[in-house]
Design an enzyme around this catalytic site. Structure first.
Site, PDB file in Angstrom:
ATOM      1  N   SER A   1      -5.518 -28.399 103.341  1.00 31.26           N
ATOM      2  CA  SER A   1      -5.202 -29.551 104.191  1.00 31.26           C
ATOM      3  C   SER A   1      -4.263 -29.150 105.320  1.00 31.26           C
ATOM      4  O   SER A   1      -4.341 -29.692 106.417  1.00 31.26           O
ATOM      5  CB  SER A   1      -4.606 -30.695 103.367  1.00 31.26           C
ATOM      6  OG  SER A   1      -3.415 -30.288 102.736  1.00 31.26           O
ATOM      7  N   GLU A   2      -3.370 -28.160 105.077  1.00 33.43           N
ATOM      8  CA  GLU A   2      -2.483 -27.686 106.147  1.00 33.43           C
ATOM      9  C   GLU A   2      -2.249 -26.182 106.024  1.00 33.43           C
ATOM     10  O   GLU A   2      -2.145 -25.645 104.918  1.00 33.43           O
ATOM     11  CB  GLU A   2      -1.102 -28.360 106.080  1.00 33.43           C
ATOM     12  CG  GLU A   2      -1.118 -29.866 106.129  1.00 33.43           C
ATOM     13  CD  GLU A   2      -1.398 -30.449 107.495  1.00 33.43           C
ATOM     14  OE1 GLU A   2      -1.350 -29.685 108.487  1.00 33.43           O
ATOM     15  OE2 GLU A   2      -1.671 -31.652 107.555  1.00 33.43           O
ATOM     16  N   THR A   3      -2.153 -25.537 107.169  1.00 29.08           N
ATOM     17  CA  THR A   3      -1.650 -24.166 107.259  1.00 29.08           C
ATOM     18  C   THR A   3      -0.440 -24.200 108.187  1.00 29.08           C
ATOM     19  O   THR A   3      -0.513 -24.736 109.298  1.00 29.08           O
ATOM     20  CB  THR A   3      -2.713 -23.200 107.801  1.00 29.08           C
ATOM     21  OG1 THR A   3      -3.810 -23.152 106.867  1.00 29.08           O
ATOM     22  CG2 THR A   3      -2.154 -21.794 107.961  1.00 29.08           C
TER      23      THR A   3
END
Length: 288
Positions: free
Chosen positions: A45-47
């Site tokens: 969902s996030e980096t």
């Protein structure tokens, strides 16, 4: 090109629960398009990308860094769980010597501090305004059908729609509620809504494990059907439930399949401290 990369599960003390985020440490400037390519490759969902602000900075000794967050689809202005994951990597894996780290971000300066049992994030507290139900009725019905709704609010700062379900429901109802995210981007395509928060009042005191409120978070507009545990959603939920419950200190649980716990404390300066645990589960090197 070789980059140190980690995956940390945020808002949990146990591996394979909470919300996983990839964390990249940038010794040197990265080509702009590479941020999005790496985030798409990681497919979480996030980096998060932590960068040095000055050439002489050191990941183990400096206390201030730049921080950016990317979903597989786009850059986002704020991400709580990937900030917590970033701090956990610096504290636990790089052995950063400081007790508090400051991140320069698109949402201003964010602080992350060591705490017993986890990391405390100092985040903005975003207000909500009453939202006319009929204006968003089609969106809500597309997501949760005829589920009873008690209150609807909108957060202009985060473009999140907060939908409070009826107090007649309990945690197990929210956990097992079948949500449809497949058509939401077609039903709401004006750009007004970028995230849908479903929330529910917690149990009365006296239960074995009492939480003040529960939530789930849907963000297909950002390429994330359902986010496991969401710091940004709680920058909206914290103010709402503080007003509803008359409390400054609260415990929250996000009812995704992975689940996650957050300890919330509203500050006198109008911001919010959100504490969570983190477990670093992957440590390696990205080559390209």
């Amino acid at each position: 090109m070789k980059l140190p990369i980690f995956i940390a599960d945020a808002f949990t003390a146990r591996p394979f629960s909470g919300n996983p985020a990839a964390v990249c440490l940038l010794e040197n400037k990265l080509d702009e398009d590479m941020h999005q390519k790496i985030a798409k490759e990681m497919n979480l969902s996030e980096t998060a990308f932590i960068r040095k602000l000055h050439p002489t900075d050191n990941f183990a000794q400096s206390s201030c860094f730049g921080l950016r967050w990317f979903t597989p689809a786009s850059e986002v202005p704020l991400c709580g769980h990937a900030t917590l994951a970033s701090a956990a990597v610096l504290f636990y894996k790089i052995n950063n010597m400081n007790s508090t780290l400051t991140f320069t971000t698109l949402s201003g300066e964010l602080k992350a501090s060591r705490a017993e049992g986890g990391v405390v994030l100092d985040l903005p507290l975003y207000p909500t305004q009453q939202q006319d139900f009929h204006e968003v009725e089609n969106l809500i019905k597309a997501a949760i059908g005829d589920t009873l709704v008690q209150d609807v609010r909108y957060s202009p700062d985060t473009q999140n729609l907060l939908v409070r379900l009826s107090d007649s429901y309990d945690r197990s109802f929210l956990e097992t509620l079948k949500v449809n995210t497949g058509t939401l981007t077609q039903v709401e395509n004006t750009g007004k809504v970028k995230g849908l928060i479903l929330t529910l009042k917690g149990e009365p005191a006296g239960h074995t494990q009492t939480f003040d409120f529960y939530s789930r978070y849907l963000a297909p507009w950002l390429g994330v059907a359902e986010d496991p545990v969401t710091g940004v959603a709680h920058t909206v939920l914290s103010g709402y439930w503080s007003q509803q419950l008359g409390k400054k200190d609260m415990r929250a649980f996000q009812c995704s399949a992975r689940g996650g716990e957050l300890a919330i404390s509203l500050r006198p300066d109008g911001r919010v401290d959100i504490k969570g645990g983190a477990a670093v589960v992957v440590e390696g090197e990205l080559t390209a």
